[in-house]
Enzyme design. Structure first.
Site, short mmCIF file in Angstrom:
data_model
loop_
_atom_site.label_atom_id
_atom_site.label_comp_id
_atom_site.label_asym_id
_atom_site.label_seq_id
_atom_site.Cartn_x
_atom_site.Cartn_y
_atom_site.Cartn_z
N ASN A 49 24.19 35.71 24.13
CA ASN A 49 24.07 35.89 22.44
C ASN A 49 25.42 35.22 22.31
O ASN A 49 26.78 36.18 22.89
CB ASN A 49 23.48 37.34 22.18
N ARG A 73 20.79 32.06 22.45
CA ARG A 73 20.79 32.39 21.14
C ARG A 73 21.87 31.73 20.70
O ARG A 73 22.79 31.29 21.00
CB ARG A 73 20.97 33.72 21.00
N ASP A 133 17.04 30.54 15.70
CA ASP A 133 16.83 31.23 14.51
C ASP A 133 15.85 30.93 13.94
O ASP A 133 15.16 31.48 13.15
CB ASP A 133 18.15 32.16 13.75
N HIS A 192 12.94 42.68 8.67
CA HIS A 192 14.32 43.00 9.64
C HIS A 192 15.46 43.45 9.00
O HIS A 192 16.17 42.58 8.50
CB HIS A 192 14.38 41.42 10.69
N GLY A 207 15.12 49.43 10.01
CA GLY A 207 13.69 49.34 9.72
C GLY A 207 13.72 49.89 10.42
O GLY A 207 12.02 50.69 10.44
#
EC number: 2.7.2.1
Length: 398
Positions: free
Chosen positions: A7, A91, A148, A208, A333
Site C-alpha cells: 500500500n 492497493r 478501492d 467505515h 467504528g
C-alpha cells in the site's frame, strides 16, 4: 502460497506478507518519509520484536528494495528466498470505470491507471510508483491491482450520476465512484458469516468510520450506493474533509476571502471536517475529552458527525427497503462505543437497537444488538490487506 501486499502513499510504503494456506501474517511493516529527511523502516515479524532501520530512502524503488531486504534478512526475515512470493497485491485507490474487479497488471492496465490519474491526482501516482518498484525488484512475479473503487462499480446509474449536463459524464467520466470498497466488501463478507446466512440473501449497510469515512448500501453482496463520490471528499463530515456541501460555497469563499480554487480545495480536504468545525483536532478522542469538559464547539462537532452518519444510514434503509444488519468498522467504528451509540440512537424505528453492555467492545467481531432488535448491529474489524491477498490468490486460481 505466500503473497506480499503493498500500500503506497506519496511518502510511505506499508506492507504485509501472508501465508495463504492459513491466512497468517508472517510479517508487516512500513517505510515512512520516503524522499524526505529522516526516513526509516519499521519491520515486525510474526512472534518477533519490531526492528527499526533508519536510512535515507530516495524513492519508492529504493523503499521496495528495503522491504525485500527486510523480509529475506537472516536475522529478522520471514523468507529464505524471495522466490517464495508468488504474487504481489497492490492497493490502487482509483480505477475509474475501467475496472470493476481486481486484475493482473500488464501494460494495458498500467496505461489505464495512468489515464485515471486525473481522477485521483494525489493517490494514484504513488500507487503506480509502487507497482513499478515491485516489477523492478521482482521481475516475473504476478502483480495484482485491487481497486478501492471496484466494489462500487455495481451501483446503478440512478445512484452514480450527478445532476449536471450528461456530456460531462460522457467526456470526462464525471460521476460518483465511491471508495473504501475493499473494506466494505470484506466486512460485508464477515457479517454474512456472523449472521450465518449467504451474503446473496442479505441487505447490509456498512459504515467505515475513520479519519476518512464512508457508508455503503449492499444488496445481495453488491454495492448499490455509497456516500463518497468522484473523489473521497463527498459524503460524511470526516477528520479533515468537509463532506457534502452546497457547491456554491466554493465561489463564495473565493470571492469573500480572496482565495484561489486550489486554496479552497486544500481547505475542504485538509482543514475542514471535525478539525475545521472544532478548531481543535481531527482526533475524536480529543474532541470527546473537550466536550466532556464543556467545550461547546467540540460538542457541536461531534453531534454534526453523528447526525450525518445517521442520515446516510437512514437514506440507505430507504434505498434497500430495510436492512438485515448495520456494520461498524475502521478506527472509530471498531473502537468507539460512544460513536456507535450516538449514531444508532434515533434508528429504533427501523428495529436498530444497541445493547449498552455489549457495545463496550473494542476491536472485536461482536453483535452489539439487543435481543429484540430486528436489524442486527455488528462490529467487524476491517482487514483490507487480507482482502487484497485473497483477491490476488483468486486471480492466480490457487
Amino acid at each position: 502460497m505466500k503473497i506480499l501486499v503493498i500500500n503506497c502513499g506519496s511518502s510511505s510504503l506499508k506492507y504485509q506478507v501472508f501465508n495463504m494456506e492459513n491466512e497468517d501474517v508472517l510479517a508487516k511493516g512500513a517505510i515512512e518519509r520516503i524522499g524526505i529527511e529522516g526516513s526509516f523502516l519499521k519491520h515486525e515479524p510474526a512472534g518477533g520484536e519490531e526492528v527499526k532501520i533508519e536510512k535515507d530512502v530516495t524513492d519508492h524503488k529504493a523503499a521496495f528494495k528495503m522491504v525485500v531486504d527486510a523480509i529475506t534478512d537472516e536475522g529478522h526475515g520471514v523468507l529464505k528466498d524471495l522466490k517464495e512470493i508468488e504474487a504481489v497485491g497492490h492497493r490502487v485507490v482509483h480505477g475509474g470505470e475501467e475496472f470493476s474487479g481486481s486484475v493482473i497488471i500488464d501494460d494495458d492496465v498500467m496505461n489505464a491507471l495512468e489515464s485515471c490519474i486525473n481522477l485521483a491526482p494525489l493517490h494514484n501516482p504513488p500507487n503506480i510508483y509502487g507497482i513499478e518498484a515491485s516489477k523492478a525488484n521482482m521481475p516475473g512475479v504476478p502483480q495484482v491491482g485491487v481497486f478501492d473503487t471496484a466494489f462500487h462499480q455495481t451501483m446503478p446509474k440512478k445512484a452514480y450520476l450527478y445532476g449536471i449536463p450528461y456530456e460531462y459524464y460522457e467526456k470526462h467520466s464525471v460521476r460518483r465512484y465511491g471508495f473504501h470498497g475493499t473494506s466494505h466488501k470484506y466486512v460485508a463478507s464477515r457479517a454474512a458469516d456472523m449472521l450465518g446466512k449467504p451474503l446473496e440473501d442479505l441487505k447490509l449497510i456498512t459504515c467505515h468510520l475513520g479519519n476518512g469515512a464512508s457508508v455503503a448500501a449492499i444488496n445481495k453482496g453488491e454495492s448499490v450506493d455509497t456516500s463518497m463520490g468522484l473523489t473521497p471528499l463527498e459524503g460524511l463530515v470526516m477528520g479533515t474533509r468537509s463532506g457534502s456541501m452546497d457547491p456554491s460555497i466554493i465561489k463564495f469563499l473565493m470571492d469573500k476571502e480572496g482565495l484561489s480554487i486550489d486554496e479552497v480545495d486544500n481547505i475542504l480536504n485538509k482543514k475542514s471536517g471535525v478539525l475545521g468545525l472544532s478548531g481543535l483536532s481531527n482526533d475524536f478522542r480529543d474532541l470527546e475529552e473537550a466536550a466532556a469538559e464543556g467545550n461547546e464547539r467540540a460538542e457541536n462537532t461531534l453531534e454534526v458527525f453523528y447526525y450525518t452518519v445517521s442520515k446516510y444510514i437512514g437514506s440507505y434503509l430507504a434505498a434497500l427497503n430495510g436492512a438485515d444488519a448495520i456494520i461498524f468498522t475502521a478506527g472509530l467504528g471498531e473502537n468507539s462505543p460512544s460513536v456507535r451509540e450516538a449514531v444508532t440512537e434515533n434508528l429504533s424505528y427501523a428495529g436498530i437497537k444497541v445493547d449498552k453492555d455489549k457495545n463496550q467492545v473494542r476491536g472485536k467481531e461482536t453483535d452489539i444488538s439487543t435481543d429484540d432488535a430486528s436489524t442486527r448491529v455488528l462490529v467487524v474489524p476491517t482487514n483490507e490487506e487480507l482482502m487484497i491477498a485473497r483477491e490476488a490468490k483468486g486471480l492466480l486460481g490457487k
